[in-house]
Design an enzyme around this catalytic site. Sequence first.
Site, PDB file in Angstrom:
ATOM      1  N   SER A  87       0.591  -1.206   0.281  1.00 18.25           N
ATOM      2  CA  SER A  87       0.066  -0.007   0.523  1.00 18.25           C
ATOM      3  C   SER A  87       1.230   1.115   0.221  1.00 18.25           C
ATOM      4  CB  SER A  87      -0.551   0.292   1.125  1.00 18.25           C
ATOM      5  OG  SER A  87       0.276   0.097   2.606  1.00 18.25           O
ATOM      6  N   LYS A  88       0.178   2.465   0.026  1.00 22.00           N
ATOM      7  CA  LYS A  88       0.708   4.003  -0.154  1.00 22.00           C
ATOM      8  C   LYS A  88       2.293   3.375   0.792  1.00 22.00           C
ATOM      9  CE  LYS A  88      -1.095   6.022  -3.477  1.00 22.00           C
ATOM     10  NZ  LYS A  88      -0.970   7.497  -4.027  1.00 22.00           N
ATOM     11  N   ARG A  89       1.627   2.905   1.845  1.00 19.79           N
ATOM     12  CA  ARG A  89       1.961   3.395   3.353  1.00 19.79           C
ATOM     13  C   ARG A  89       3.418   2.563   3.221  1.00 19.79           C
ATOM     14  NH1 ARG A  89      -1.083   3.262   8.131  1.00 19.79           N
ATOM     15  NH2 ARG A  89      -1.316   5.450   8.037  1.00 19.79           N
TER      16      ARG A  89
END
Length: 486
Positions: free
Chosen positions: A257-259
């Site tokens: 994910s972006k994170r």
Amino acid sequence: MSAKKVKVRFAPSPTGDLHVGNIRTALFDWAYARHTGGTFLFRIEDTDTTRVTDEYIQAAIDTLKWLGLQWDEGPEVGGPNGPYLQSQRLDIYAEWAQKFLDQKDAYHCYCSPEELEAVREEQRKANVAPGYNGHCRELTADQIAAFKAQGREGVVRMRMPDGTTTFVDEIRGEVTFDHKFVPDFVLVRADGSPLYTLAVAVDDILMGVTHVLRGEDLLSSTPRQIRVYQAMGVPLADYPAFAHLPFVMGQDNAKLSKRNGEVSIAWYREQGYLPEAICNYLALLGWSPGDDRENISMKELTELFTVEKVHSSPARFDMKKLEAINGDKIRALSVEDFAHWTIPFLKKSGVIQGTDAEIALVKQALPLIQERIVKLDEAPQLLKFLFVKEFAIDSDAVSKVNDESAQSILKRAQSELEQLSTWNHESIEAALRTSLIEEMGLKPRIAFTALRIATTGSTISPPLFESMELLGKQACLSRISLALSL
RNA sequence: GGCCCCGUCGUCUAGCGGCCUAGGACUCUGGCUUCUCAAGCCAGCUACGCGGGUUCGAAUCCCGUCGGGGCUACCA
């Protein structure tokens, strides 16, 4: 395995920026092609016009270029099997779909999405494998006419015969799928546009692809590709070999994910990761050379890479390890190369404009920070003291130079430095050590911290004496007197 | 739910029946060095998911189990 020349393809569907998983696949595709002396083909799978955009396509092209994964056939470079954008090959797919229809390998299906969903819903409830129930498999001319009269547009659906499909995955070994769990699948939408299921198989055959190395999410779609090969009349010997690469997952559990890393390659670029570091790190995700080597150049990767060494289990993406490798790669750079990579960051942050004088000073200063940074974007912060027009001490450091003891250190340093006739780091260090350490009896840490803050404005800086040398006598003295006035 | 894939330190991995009291790297912890920060050097922590087999001997082979993931679209 035949002696046929290897052709590997990377065929992303740019529905967003390429993420590390895509890039790892591209890297392995490229490495395998180079290792075998084969061809690396780059194809854009843009059959889903609602999700793919021209911007994403261009970004994918730019990303591969930036990483140095040069392709032999594909967008921009062309090749004998073009075009390499599926959106430009629509007539080819239409022809094959018609052929499949004529051969009765495929048929028109007039079920509406709602009807299909209702069927699936019931199947789920009944604990039966969900999938198309073959409703339109054997429609009569009358029934077809009736559907058309209702204004229905049919999709083209591939007929999956009873039986099983077995193929050898080069990474996982023999895999078998029972067709009971591979329902008749759609090849062409009601609007006449092709689906991945059709285009991928047709193109791999038409383009002469010999090896399909792709993500393991496509493993279960392989029987469908093979079904299309059969309908195309491709001899078994001409089927490409399949190798399904393990996933690259995020820190915690599942998907990126972006994170935790699934961000566009542009992000890594802006942060100051080197392409070589990204490739080196990604190469180690799901593959290893078999020994303890971890610092691997692109050239070595092409020499060492084999599919046999690719794992079958997924790997987690670890930013810390990427950083460590990036730091290693930065330290290994020549001064020229380090300057080449770093100067854009200094310009972008406004530390320098790019004048010849600035560049010359940057090149003198770079060796001081080369082993101190992990990412290129740390360079501006460390070097800005050399270029700032209006010098000011960091607010959190002011309190450390305005007390009595610091002031006395600076005063003494000032008078020593004023007398210095030769201005280089050796002479500066000698003068300050004699006066501050030996004569005043100060601890080096104490004495030099005060000077570091006064001259560089920060508690963290490149080595002090070298920094002062590059800053110049005038600037050093004026900054010291500024600190003295606090 | 069904089908398929996968399972060694926190993470990436080496290991492919005895060399394993399981090795390396990253992270973390402690120390050395030291003008800050780094780098470098040294040391330490921590793993074969579980249960059965097979075998003189299993991390390595088999079965089961548990766990994770993918697919199950007129996405790819």
